[in-house]
Design an enzyme around this catalytic site. Sequence first.
Site, short mmCIF file in Angstrom:
data_model
loop_
_atom_site.label_atom_id
_atom_site.label_comp_id
_atom_site.label_asym_id
_atom_site.label_seq_id
_atom_site.Cartn_x
_atom_site.Cartn_y
_atom_site.Cartn_z
N GLU A 46 2.56 -5.36 12.84
CA GLU A 46 1.47 -6.24 13.29
C GLU A 46 1.98 -7.29 14.27
O GLU A 46 3.18 -7.43 14.52
CB GLU A 46 0.82 -6.88 12.07
N GLU A 57 1.05 5.55 11.94
CA GLU A 57 1.02 6.90 12.52
C GLU A 57 1.57 6.90 13.94
O GLU A 57 2.36 7.75 14.33
CB GLU A 57 -0.42 7.43 12.56
N CYS A 89 -6.88 5.77 11.99
CA CYS A 89 -7.96 5.12 12.74
C CYS A 89 -8.30 5.96 13.98
O CYS A 89 -7.58 6.91 14.34
CB CYS A 89 -7.56 3.70 13.14
N1 THU Z 1 -3.19 0.73 9.62
C1 THU Z 1 -2.29 1.75 9.80
O1 THU Z 1 -1.10 1.50 10.06
N2 THU Z 1 -2.73 3.02 9.70
C2 THU Z 1 -3.99 3.37 9.31
O2 THU Z 1 -4.28 4.55 9.21
C3 THU Z 1 -4.97 2.33 9.03
C4 THU Z 1 -4.59 0.95 9.39
C5 THU Z 1 -2.70 -0.66 9.64
C6 THU Z 1 -3.07 -1.46 10.85
C7 THU Z 1 -2.98 -2.87 10.29
O3 THU Z 1 -1.63 -3.31 10.36
C8 THU Z 1 -3.34 -2.73 8.82
O4 THU Z 1 -3.22 -1.35 8.53
C9 THU Z 1 -4.73 -3.21 8.49
O5 THU Z 1 -5.69 -2.59 9.24
#
Ligand code: THU
Length: 134
Positions: A46, A57, A89
């Site tokens: 993040e 992913e 996502c």
């Molecule tokens: N996130 C992922 O890394 N992969 C997913 O399939 C869904 C969301 C992460 C992005 C963000 O850091 C956190 O999950 C919350 O959305």
Amino acid sequence: MESRINQLFTEAENAAEQSYSPYSHFRVGSALLCEDGTIIRGANIENRSFGLTNCAERSALFAALSRGYTSFSALAIYCPDADYPVGPCGACRQVISEFTKSDFPIYYAGSDKKYISRTIGELLPSDSLYELKI
Ligand code: THU
């Protein structure tokens, strides 16, 4: 195959430990199986400017591509902080589709590891790029 999937989830679980998620507190790990059997891990990274966050992913896929892997067999996604299966996502679906065929399998699970199995073609249907790759 089942043991292969379990192995991918073990790798994805380990990958989630590398998550940098001080804003969402939502750790995600992924494990990408390359055609030659190599497994490449990824975690969500993040940023205080939220839109710059990289999902687990895409972290795995970009790491693999950067190391020269171009053919992939499967992807597992594991989220220890969810009590439901966390699927990729929309942005990740698009990026995954760039480097896989429509029957590429994706397995995703929450903390209990009860996973859902879908192909990228199911998650991103009617993608014209697939017509070029059949
Ligand atoms: N996130 C992922 O890394 N992969 C997913 O399939 C869904 C969301 C992460 C992005 C963000 O850091 C956190 O999950 C919350 O959305």
